[in-house]
Design an enzyme around this catalytic site. Structure first.
Site, short mmCIF file in Angstrom:
data_model
loop_
_atom_site.label_atom_id
_atom_site.label_comp_id
_atom_site.label_asym_id
_atom_site.label_seq_id
_atom_site.Cartn_x
_atom_site.Cartn_y
_atom_site.Cartn_z
N MET A 75 0.81 -1.46 -0.05
CA MET A 75 0.27 0.33 0.18
C MET A 75 1.11 0.85 -0.42
O MET A 75 1.11 1.89 1.23
CB MET A 75 -1.11 0.02 1.35
CG MET A 75 -2.24 1.18 1.10
SD MET A 75 -2.88 1.39 2.64
CE MET A 75 -2.24 2.17 3.63
N PRO A 76 1.12 1.61 -1.42
CA PRO A 76 2.18 2.70 -0.78
C PRO A 76 1.80 3.66 -1.08
O PRO A 76 0.70 4.35 -1.29
CB PRO A 76 2.58 2.57 -2.05
CG PRO A 76 2.76 1.04 -2.91
CD PRO A 76 1.37 0.93 -2.30
N TYR A 77 2.12 5.01 -0.36
CA TYR A 77 1.09 6.02 -0.14
C TYR A 77 2.95 7.14 -0.59
O TYR A 77 3.82 7.32 0.16
CB TYR A 77 0.83 6.27 1.27
CG TYR A 77 0.82 8.10 2.11
CD1 TYR A 77 -0.44 7.98 1.46
CD2 TYR A 77 1.85 8.67 2.43
CE1 TYR A 77 -0.48 9.63 1.60
CE2 TYR A 77 1.00 10.05 2.52
CZ TYR A 77 -0.04 10.37 1.95
OH TYR A 77 -0.11 11.46 2.94
N LYS A 114 3.68 -2.16 -7.40
CA LYS A 114 2.89 -1.82 -6.63
C LYS A 114 1.70 -2.95 -7.72
O LYS A 114 1.69 -1.98 -8.70
CB LYS A 114 2.78 -0.93 -5.57
CG LYS A 114 4.68 -1.25 -5.33
CD LYS A 114 4.48 -1.73 -3.92
CE LYS A 114 6.01 -2.06 -3.04
NZ LYS A 114 5.51 -2.69 -2.53
N PHE A 169 -1.91 5.10 -3.30
CA PHE A 169 -2.53 6.31 -3.04
C PHE A 169 -1.63 7.59 -3.09
O PHE A 169 0.00 7.33 -2.94
CB PHE A 169 -2.95 6.70 -1.24
CG PHE A 169 -3.93 5.19 -1.56
CD1 PHE A 169 -5.02 6.39 -1.09
CD2 PHE A 169 -3.53 4.44 -0.93
CE1 PHE A 169 -5.49 4.99 -0.39
CE2 PHE A 169 -4.04 2.98 -0.17
CZ PHE A 169 -5.58 3.58 -0.55
#
Length: 71
Positions: A1-3, A35, A41
């Site tokens: 869950m990259p942000y 990813k 996000f």
């Protein structure tokens, strides 16, 4: 869950430019880090030039938006 958070000064960035930042940042994370785009996000936060400083003075002063005396 990259942000990913992108902070820029508020000075006329268009809705289309922001959409491009979101799209291309997501594509970069998918391509380089493999990813899942569905869980990636991207947040764009615009900061007033008065609230961003470089080398001891605000961006507003450096760009001549406000006079240097207002420092």
């Amino acid at each position: 869950m990259p942000y990913v958070k992108i902070e820029i000064t508020r000075d006329g960035v268009t809705r289309e430019q922001k959409a491009a930042l979101i799209r291309e940042t997501t594509e970069m994370l998918v391509r380089i880090l493999n990813k899942d785009p569905a869980t990636t996000f991207v947040l764009i936060e615009e900061v007033e030039p008065d609230n961003w400083g470089i080398a001891g003075e605000s961006v507003a002063v450096r760009r001549g938006i406000v006079p240097r005396e207002a420092r």
